[in-house]
Design a protein around this motif. Structure first.
Motif, PDB file in Angstrom:
ATOM      1  N   SER A   1     -29.283  -7.029 -41.656  1.00  0.00           N
ATOM      2  CA  SER A   1     -30.529  -6.828 -42.391  1.00  0.00           C
ATOM      3  C   SER A   1     -31.400  -5.831 -41.638  1.00  0.00           C
ATOM      4  O   SER A   1     -31.239  -5.655 -40.426  1.00  0.00           O
ATOM      5  CB  SER A   1     -31.276  -8.154 -42.573  1.00  0.00           C
ATOM      6  N   VAL A   2     -32.299  -5.191 -42.359  1.00  0.00           N
ATOM      7  CA  VAL A   2     -33.239  -4.259 -41.740  1.00  0.00           C
ATOM      8  C   VAL A   2     -34.594  -4.389 -42.418  1.00  0.00           C
ATOM      9  O   VAL A   2     -34.675  -4.673 -43.619  1.00  0.00           O
ATOM     10  CB  VAL A   2     -32.773  -2.785 -41.830  1.00  0.00           C
ATOM     11  N   ILE A   3     -35.652  -4.214 -41.640  1.00  0.00           N
ATOM     12  CA  ILE A   3     -37.006  -4.090 -42.186  1.00  0.00           C
ATOM     13  C   ILE A   3     -37.477  -2.706 -41.756  1.00  0.00           C
ATOM     14  O   ILE A   3     -37.906  -2.507 -40.611  1.00  0.00           O
ATOM     15  CB  ILE A   3     -37.937  -5.198 -41.659  1.00  0.00           C
ATOM     16  N   LEU A   4     -37.397  -1.767 -42.651  1.00  0.00           N
ATOM     17  CA  LEU A   4     -37.599  -0.363 -42.292  1.00  0.00           C
ATOM     18  C   LEU A   4     -39.047  -0.047 -41.936  1.00  0.00           C
ATOM     19  O   LEU A   4     -39.310   0.964 -41.279  1.00  0.00           O
ATOM     20  CB  LEU A   4     -37.114   0.536 -43.423  1.00  0.00           C
ATOM     21  N   ASN A   5     -39.970  -0.892 -42.340  1.00  0.00           N
ATOM     22  CA  ASN A   5     -41.364  -0.660 -41.971  1.00  0.00           C
ATOM     23  C   ASN A   5     -41.648  -1.016 -40.511  1.00  0.00           C
ATOM     24  O   ASN A   5     -42.777  -0.867 -40.046  1.00  0.00           O
ATOM     25  CB  ASN A   5     -42.304  -1.435 -42.902  1.00  0.00           C
ATOM     26  N   THR A   6     -40.640  -1.495 -39.804  1.00  0.00           N
ATOM     27  CA  THR A   6     -40.773  -1.725 -38.361  1.00  0.00           C
ATOM     28  C   THR A   6     -40.111  -0.612 -37.559  1.00  0.00           C
ATOM     29  O   THR A   6     -40.068  -0.674 -36.330  1.00  0.00           O
ATOM     30  CB  THR A   6     -40.140  -3.073 -37.957  1.00  0.00           C
ATOM     31  N   VAL A   7     -39.596   0.389 -38.244  1.00  0.00           N
ATOM     32  CA  VAL A   7     -38.865   1.487 -37.601  1.00  0.00           C
ATOM     33  C   VAL A   7     -39.765   2.708 -37.446  1.00  0.00           C
ATOM     34  O   VAL A   7     -40.454   3.095 -38.398  1.00  0.00           O
ATOM     35  CB  VAL A   7     -37.615   1.866 -38.422  1.00  0.00           C
ATOM     36  N   ASP A   8     -39.770   3.303 -36.265  1.00  0.00           N
ATOM     37  CA  ASP A   8     -40.490   4.565 -36.056  1.00  0.00           C
ATOM     38  C   ASP A   8     -39.542   5.698 -36.463  1.00  0.00           C
ATOM     39  O   ASP A   8     -38.546   5.954 -35.774  1.00  0.00           O
ATOM     40  CB  ASP A   8     -40.884   4.718 -34.590  1.00  0.00           C
ATOM     41  N   PRO A   9     -39.823   6.372 -37.572  1.00  0.00           N
ATOM     42  CA  PRO A   9     -38.896   7.398 -38.063  1.00  0.00           C
ATOM     43  C   PRO A   9     -38.701   8.562 -37.097  1.00  0.00           C
ATOM     44  O   PRO A   9     -37.704   9.279 -37.180  1.00  0.00           O
ATOM     45  CB  PRO A   9     -39.536   7.858 -39.381  1.00  0.00           C
ATOM     46  N   ARG A  10     -39.630   8.755 -36.161  1.00  0.00           N
ATOM     47  CA  ARG A  10     -39.485   9.838 -35.187  1.00  0.00           C
ATOM     48  C   ARG A  10     -38.349   9.555 -34.208  1.00  0.00           C
ATOM     49  O   ARG A  10     -37.859  10.472 -33.534  1.00  0.00           O
ATOM     50  CB  ARG A  10     -40.789  10.040 -34.414  1.00  0.00           C
ATOM     51  N   ASN A  11     -37.944   8.291 -34.134  1.00  0.00           N
ATOM     52  CA  ASN A  11     -36.922   7.906 -33.161  1.00  0.00           C
ATOM     53  C   ASN A  11     -35.553   7.665 -33.798  1.00  0.00           C
ATOM     54  O   ASN A  11     -34.675   7.066 -33.170  1.00  0.00           O
ATOM     55  CB  ASN A  11     -37.365   6.646 -32.413  1.00  0.00           C
ATOM     56  N   ILE A  12     -35.381   8.109 -35.017  1.00  0.00           N
ATOM     57  CA  ILE A  12     -34.067   7.993 -35.655  1.00  0.00           C
ATOM     58  C   ILE A  12     -33.169   9.111 -35.136  1.00  0.00           C
ATOM     59  O   ILE A  12     -33.560  10.274 -35.104  1.00  0.00           O
ATOM     60  CB  ILE A  12     -34.192   8.069 -37.187  1.00  0.00           C
ATOM     61  N   LYS A  13     -31.966   8.750 -34.743  1.00  0.00           N
ATOM     62  CA  LYS A  13     -31.006   9.728 -34.224  1.00  0.00           C
ATOM     63  C   LYS A  13     -29.706   9.623 -35.001  1.00  0.00           C
ATOM     64  O   LYS A  13     -29.256   8.519 -35.335  1.00  0.00           O
ATOM     65  CB  LYS A  13     -30.742   9.493 -32.740  1.00  0.00           C
ATOM     66  N   ILE A  14     -29.107  10.780 -35.294  1.00  0.00           N
ATOM     67  CA  ILE A  14     -27.804  10.826 -35.952  1.00  0.00           C
ATOM     68  C   ILE A  14     -26.868  11.626 -35.058  1.00  0.00           C
ATOM     69  O   ILE A  14     -27.099  12.810 -34.810  1.00  0.00           O
ATOM     70  CB  ILE A  14     -27.898  11.457 -37.352  1.00  0.00           C
ATOM     71  N   GLU A  15     -25.825  10.961 -34.561  1.00  0.00           N
ATOM     72  CA  GLU A  15     -24.897  11.593 -33.638  1.00  0.00           C
ATOM     73  C   GLU A  15     -23.462  11.382 -34.099  1.00  0.00           C
ATOM     74  O   GLU A  15     -23.162  10.396 -34.785  1.00  0.00           O
ATOM     75  CB  GLU A  15     -25.057  11.024 -32.224  1.00  0.00           C
ATOM     76  N   THR A  16     -22.598  12.297 -33.715  1.00  0.00           N
ATOM     77  CA  THR A  16     -21.167  12.141 -33.962  1.00  0.00           C
ATOM     78  C   THR A  16     -20.556  11.461 -32.749  1.00  0.00           C
ATOM     79  O   THR A  16     -20.669  11.943 -31.625  1.00  0.00           O
ATOM     80  CB  THR A  16     -20.494  13.506 -34.187  1.00  0.00           C
ATOM     81  N   VAL A  17     -19.923  10.309 -32.965  1.00  0.00           N
ATOM     82  CA  VAL A  17     -19.367   9.534 -31.860  1.00  0.00           C
ATOM     83  C   VAL A  17     -17.985   9.009 -32.249  1.00  0.00           C
ATOM     84  O   VAL A  17     -17.580   9.060 -33.414  1.00  0.00           O
ATOM     85  CB  VAL A  17     -20.277   8.343 -31.484  1.00  0.00           C
ATOM     86  N   MET A  18     -17.279   8.497 -31.248  1.00  0.00           N
ATOM     87  CA  MET A  18     -16.033   7.783 -31.486  1.00  0.00           C
ATOM     88  C   MET A  18     -16.339   6.297 -31.389  1.00  0.00           C
ATOM     89  O   MET A  18     -16.840   5.824 -30.370  1.00  0.00           O
ATOM     90  CB  MET A  18     -14.970   8.182 -30.467  1.00  0.00           C
ATOM     91  N   ALA A  19     -16.056   5.572 -32.443  1.00  0.00           N
ATOM     92  CA  ALA A  19     -16.345   4.136 -32.479  1.00  0.00           C
ATOM     93  C   ALA A  19     -15.040   3.361 -32.423  1.00  0.00           C
ATOM     94  O   ALA A  19     -14.119   3.616 -33.203  1.00  0.00           O
ATOM     95  CB  ALA A  19     -17.113   3.784 -33.744  1.00  0.00           C
ATOM     96  N   SER A  20     -14.948   2.413 -31.503  1.00  0.00           N
ATOM     97  CA  SER A  20     -13.762   1.569 -31.414  1.00  0.00           C
ATOM     98  C   SER A  20     -13.977   0.317 -32.241  1.00  0.00           C
ATOM     99  O   SER A  20     -15.110  -0.090 -32.507  1.00  0.00           O
ATOM    100  CB  SER A  20     -13.472   1.193 -29.961  1.00  0.00           C
TER     101      SER A  20
END
Length: 212
Positions: A141-160
């Motif tokens: 679950s997420v409550i997006l009004n608790t998220v600081d949008p300036r701190n959103i990061k999108i990265e390419t990673v390898m997920a195991s």
């Protein structure tokens, strides 16, 4: 487990030196260290047993398999085709499809608070779904009004994943440490993820801006 892709050799000079030292060491010592490492390694079967034990323990909270299936189908019928951009961005970030997939989907709990939950298809086994294997690490679950949008990061990673110890290349969307979504690179477009999350916080969710 996430590993960032830097486009460089993953083995450092120190690691190479270690490999060389092992290669020239006494065979008996090498065999002993190998056995000790094998004994200390996590047993995949034991780990899976713990996972399924936890899933069985959650039945009291989530209901029987029949009740879970009924709830899943009811929610799917209620929200399928719903014109909710936030829900679509969450679905795309998780499943690579705006409406979700047969694996699961997001639905609103309280739109005014930008509160959403995900429901996964209880009839699917994670062993046969690469999407579900990566979804395992997502928030429920997420409550997006608790998220600081300036701190959103999108990265390419390898997920195991813990089901077959394989690796998938994913776009990891970090929501200000409130949760990380992993969308398979083969199913998602990074530019579309950026546009989607920008739209969420510019038009639909106020977010929460920290002092710095």
């Amino acid at each position: 487990m996430l590993h960032k892709l830097h486009g460089k050799n993953l083995f450092s000079t120190a690691a190479n030196a270690w490999v060389i030292s092992v290669a020239v060491s006494v065979i008996g010592c090498f065999q002993l260290s190998y056995v000790n490492a094998a004994e200390e390694a996590t047993n995949p079967l034991q780990e899976l047993t713990q996972i399924f034990g936890a899933l069985q323990g959650s039945e009291a909270k989530d209901g029987t398999p029949e009740e879970q299936a009924l709830r899943y189908n009811q929610l799917k019928k209620e929200f399928e085709g719903d014109d909710d951009i936030v829900r679509k961005v969450l679905n795309y970030s998780t499943f690579g499809e705006d409406e979700g997939t047969e694996v699961g989907f997001w639905y609103p709990v309280e739109r005014a608070e930008c509160s959403y939950e995900v429901i996964k298809n209880p009839s699917l086994s994670p062993f046969f779904s690469p999407i579900l294997q990566t979804v395992r690490g997502h928030p429920d679950s997420v409550i997006l009004n608790t998220v600081d949008p300036r701190n959103i990061k999108i990265e390419t990673v390898m997920a195991s994943n813990i089901y077959n110890y394989d690796y998938h290349e994913v776009y990891a969307v970090d929501l200000d440490k409130k949760g990380t979504f992993q969308c398979l690179v083969s199913r998602c477009d990074r530019d579309r993820l950026i546009r989607g999350w920008s739209m969420v916080f510019s038009k639909f969710c106020s977010g929460f801006q920290k002092d710095f």
